[in-house]
Design an enzyme around this catalytic site. Structure first.
Site, PDB file in Angstrom:
ATOM      1  N   LYS A 151      12.116  69.304  43.496  1.00  0.00           N
ATOM      2  CA  LYS A 151      11.839  68.871  44.493  1.00  0.00           C
ATOM      3  C   LYS A 151       9.852  68.194  44.311  1.00  0.00           C
ATOM      4  O   LYS A 151       9.416  67.678  44.696  1.00  0.00           O
ATOM      5  CB  LYS A 151      12.277  68.143  45.800  1.00  0.00           C
ATOM      6  N   TYR A 169      24.891  66.235  54.693  1.00  0.00           N
ATOM      7  CA  TYR A 169      23.933  66.633  54.908  1.00  0.00           C
ATOM      8  C   TYR A 169      23.735  67.047  56.531  1.00  0.00           C
ATOM      9  O   TYR A 169      23.036  68.594  56.488  1.00  0.00           O
ATOM     10  CB  TYR A 169      22.757  65.560  54.980  1.00  0.00           C
ATOM     11  N   LYS A 198      23.199  71.331  57.227  1.00  0.00           N
ATOM     12  CA  LYS A 198      22.318  71.867  58.912  1.00  0.00           C
ATOM     13  C   LYS A 198      23.610  72.768  59.700  1.00  0.00           C
ATOM     14  O   LYS A 198      22.530  73.361  60.048  1.00  0.00           O
ATOM     15  CB  LYS A 198      21.700  71.080  59.037  1.00  0.00           C
ATOM     16  N   ILE A 208      15.446  46.904  53.157  1.00  0.00           N
ATOM     17  CA  ILE A 208      15.992  46.978  54.236  1.00  0.00           C
ATOM     18  C   ILE A 208      16.792  46.918  54.470  1.00  0.00           C
ATOM     19  O   ILE A 208      18.207  46.277  54.230  1.00  0.00           O
ATOM     20  CB  ILE A 208      15.328  45.787  55.470  1.00  0.00           C
ATOM     21  N   ARG A 210      14.048  54.576  64.263  1.00  0.00           N
ATOM     22  CA  ARG A 210      13.739  56.537  63.971  1.00  0.00           C
ATOM     23  C   ARG A 210      12.840  57.034  65.042  1.00  0.00           C
ATOM     24  O   ARG A 210      11.411  55.693  65.287  1.00  0.00           O
ATOM     25  CB  ARG A 210      13.822  56.216  62.939  1.00  0.00           C
TER      26      ARG A 210
END
Length: 328
Positions: free
Chosen positions: A40, A145, A149, A211, A225
């Site tokens: 990445k 995800y 974590k 969107i 956010r």
């Protein structure tokens, strides 16, 4: 770099946040050494810092690195981070974000390295149960995800008990911006983060911005956010590193500004900053996306004396736009 500079291993240091961290470590007098598999990250993003191309799942490589350098600490930025991808390919996330992280921590503690700074995420909280999220909020992630974590955080705590690992877990909200001097920028391939996507549309590199859902329970129907400048994330990491080196044993902090912006507000801010038109289209909501994620970062301010330098959205977009204008 002075010969007595403290060496720090930056795992994932060729990525967006990791490369900015390398720049800030050098400025602060540390000697960053980057470990990145470049799946990445970008080789040129580390600038002139030392880069070892390899993976944190490679135990032999880690042992060789820990024997070669006297690392004061390890910083971990090498997680996969895409919510939608994690829903489609959970094994990829558990293998890298959990299993490889176990390997990294186990190998470092066996090599006598006791200071660890982990790049975590607001995704560990899941759907917010109250307006601004504190560290006491229940951990109820809603996608692989976030679950990966959360598992990594639990593993870190277990190593603190079993091996005396000293750690800082820093839960980011939405990383944004770029180096104010334009030396580094965000460049995922393909790009999946809102602000660079919006700026690509402003630059004519894509026809519009999708969107993902406009019927969320927010004022304009789009997700909200909390965006935090990458420079401010790096300053929090430096403060956490210094705290660990001075004897701090453990720390878990949110990193955010405490103010949320909707997708529409981000698009409008980008129009204002760039002076360019930006077309939008409405798509289906993405699985695993909470409607609102906003941080209460008062603990980071209290424990680390962290004060974001760029808390407002416009400078984040201005710095990202400036960096995009520079030749690759």
């Amino acid at each position: 770099m002075p010969t007595n500079a403290k060496a720090v291993l930056v795992v994932g240091g060729a990525g967006f946040i990791g490369s900015h961290m390398v720049l800030n470590l050098r400025r602060a007098g540390y000697q960053p050494v980057v470990l990145d598999n470049l799946s990445k990250g970008h080789r040129d993003a580390v600038l002139d810092a030392e880069l070892i191309v390899g993976d944190m799942a490679d135990t032999a490589l880690l042992k060789e690195l820990f024997a070669r350098y006297s690392f004061a600490a390890v910083m971990h930025f090498a997680s996969f981070i895409e919510v939608g991808e994690s829903v489609k390919f959970p094994a990829k996330y558990y293998q890298n974000n959990v299993a490889a992280t176990v390997n990294l921590i186990e190998t470092m503690v066996k090599s006598g390295i006791k200071h660890f700074i982990f790049s975590s995420t607001a995704a560990v909280y899941g759907e917010p149960q109250y307006k601004t999220i504190t560290e006491a909020h229940p951990l109820a992630p809603i996608n692989p995800y976030g679950r990966s974590k959360r598992m990594a955080e639990e593993i870190i705590r277990d190593f603190a008990v079993s091996d005396g690992l000293n750690y800082a877990i820093l839960r980011y909200f939405n990383a944004a911006g770029a180096d104010p001097e334009g030396r580094l920028r965000e460049r995922h391939e393909p790009e999946s983060h809102l602000i660079p996507i919006v700026l690509q549309a402003a630059a004519g590199q894509r026809p519009n911005v999708t969107i993902y859902g406009d019927h969320y329970p927010t004022a304009d129907g789009t997700c909200i956010r909390d965006y935090v400048h990458v420079v401010d994330l790096c300053s929090a990491h430096l403060l956490a590193l210094n705290a660990l080196l001075k004897g701090k044993k453990q720390l878990v902090c949110n990193l955010g500004t405490g103010h949320g912006y909707s997708v529409i507000q981000v698009v409008n801010a980008a129009k204002r900053v760039t002076g360019r038109p930006i077309e939008t289209v409405v798509g289906q909501p993405r699985p695993g996306d909470p409607a609102i994620l906003v941080a209460d970062a008062s603990l980071a301010k209290q424990e680390l004396h962290w004060l974001p330098r760029y808390p407002d959205l416009d400078p984040m977009i201005e710095h990202a736009w400036k960096a995009m204008q520079k030749p690759a």
